[in-house]
Write a protein that holds these residues in place. Structure first.
Motif, PDB file in Angstrom:
ATOM      1  N   TYR A  33       4.339  -9.781 -11.439  1.00 23.17           N
ATOM      2  CA  TYR A  33       3.945  -8.427 -11.817  1.00 23.17           C
ATOM      3  C   TYR A  33       4.305  -8.153 -13.277  1.00 23.17           C
ATOM      4  O   TYR A  33       3.489  -7.611 -14.036  1.00 23.17           O
ATOM      5  CB  TYR A  33       4.611  -7.407 -10.893  1.00 23.17           C
ATOM      6  N   VAL A  51       4.675   1.136 -10.184  1.00 29.98           N
ATOM      7  CA  VAL A  51       5.235   0.820  -8.861  1.00 29.98           C
ATOM      8  C   VAL A  51       5.595   2.107  -8.133  1.00 29.98           C
ATOM      9  O   VAL A  51       5.261   2.279  -6.956  1.00 29.98           O
ATOM     10  CB  VAL A  51       6.467  -0.101  -8.983  1.00 29.98           C
ATOM     11  N   ARG A  52       6.252   3.020  -8.819  1.00 31.12           N
ATOM     12  CA  ARG A  52       6.635   4.294  -8.188  1.00 31.12           C
ATOM     13  C   ARG A  52       5.410   5.062  -7.686  1.00 31.12           C
ATOM     14  O   ARG A  52       5.432   5.644  -6.605  1.00 31.12           O
ATOM     15  CB  ARG A  52       7.424   5.157  -9.153  1.00 31.12           C
ATOM     16  N   GLN A  54       2.591   3.901  -6.659  1.00 35.21           N
ATOM     17  CA  GLN A  54       1.951   3.254  -5.517  1.00 35.21           C
ATOM     18  C   GLN A  54       2.837   3.176  -4.288  1.00 35.21           C
ATOM     19  O   GLN A  54       2.329   2.982  -3.168  1.00 35.21           O
ATOM     20  CB  GLN A  54       1.493   1.845  -5.902  1.00 35.21           C
ATOM     21  N   TRP A  55       4.123   3.299  -4.452  1.00 36.02           N
ATOM     22  CA  TRP A  55       5.080   3.117  -3.350  1.00 36.02           C
ATOM     23  C   TRP A  55       4.757   4.025  -2.158  1.00 36.02           C
ATOM     24  O   TRP A  55       4.772   3.589  -1.013  1.00 36.02           O
ATOM     25  CB  TRP A  55       6.496   3.370  -3.845  1.00 36.02           C
ATOM     26  N   SER A  56       4.457   5.276  -2.426  1.00 37.24           N
ATOM     27  CA  SER A  56       4.211   6.220  -1.339  1.00 37.24           C
ATOM     28  C   SER A  56       2.891   5.962  -0.613  1.00 37.24           C
ATOM     29  O   SER A  56       2.663   6.506   0.468  1.00 37.24           O
ATOM     30  CB  SER A  56       4.230   7.652  -1.866  1.00 37.24           C
ATOM     31  N   HIS A  57       2.040   5.144  -1.188  1.00 38.50           N
ATOM     32  CA  HIS A  57       0.757   4.830  -0.556  1.00 38.50           C
ATOM     33  C   HIS A  57       0.833   3.615   0.373  1.00 38.50           C
ATOM     34  O   HIS A  57      -0.155   3.289   1.039  1.00 38.50           O
ATOM     35  CB  HIS A  57      -0.323   4.581  -1.615  1.00 38.50           C
ATOM     36  N   LEU A  58       1.974   2.949   0.394  1.00 38.00           N
ATOM     37  CA  LEU A  58       2.138   1.763   1.241  1.00 38.00           C
ATOM     38  C   LEU A  58       2.283   2.169   2.701  1.00 38.00           C
ATOM     39  O   LEU A  58       2.906   3.200   3.000  1.00 38.00           O
ATOM     40  CB  LEU A  58       3.373   0.961   0.806  1.00 38.00           C
ATOM     41  N   PRO A  59       1.751   1.364   3.606  1.00 41.53           N
ATOM     42  CA  PRO A  59       1.940   1.680   5.034  1.00 41.53           C
ATOM     43  C   PRO A  59       3.412   1.529   5.413  1.00 41.53           C
ATOM     44  O   PRO A  59       4.104   0.661   4.891  1.00 41.53           O
ATOM     45  CB  PRO A  59       1.069   0.637   5.751  1.00 41.53           C
ATOM     46  N   GLY A  60       3.881   2.397   6.283  1.00 41.76           N
ATOM     47  CA  GLY A  60       5.283   2.350   6.727  1.00 41.76           C
ATOM     48  C   GLY A  60       5.490   1.259   7.752  1.00 41.76           C
ATOM     49  O   GLY A  60       4.568   0.752   8.350  1.00 41.76           O
ATOM     50  N   GLU A  61       6.705   0.889   7.899  1.00 46.49           N
ATOM     51  CA  GLU A  61       7.072  -0.130   8.899  1.00 46.49           C
ATOM     52  C   GLU A  61       7.443   0.548  10.188  1.00 46.49           C
ATOM     53  O   GLU A  61       8.036   1.542  10.260  1.00 46.49           O
ATOM     54  CB  GLU A  61       8.242  -0.980   8.395  1.00 46.49           C
TER      55      GLU A  61
END
Length: 61
Positions: A33, A51-52, A54-61
């Motif tokens: 990156y 990165v910050r 996009q972080w909130s757009h990631l699917p949760g675990e």
């Protein structure tokens, strides 16, 4: 996958990756990156902001 029932295949729970392997995989991804960001002519602040953002757009675990 595991098969412990007669009605079909059951997906086994995900095994946790050893900490050292996780750190190595993170370092490899970060290196790639950082190189991409530098090729774009951007600085570290832009990389971290990206990165910050996009972080909130990631699917949760």
């Amino acid at each position: 996958m595991t098969s412990r029932v007669r009605t079909g295949t059951v997906v086994a729970p995900r095994q946790a990756m050893p900490a050292q392997a996780s750190r190595e995989q993170l370092a490899d991804a970060a290196r790639g990156y950082a190189a991409a960001v530098r090729r774009l002519g951007l600085d570290l602040d832009a990389a971290v902001a990206g990165v910050r953002a996009q972080w909130s757009h990631l699917p949760g675990e």
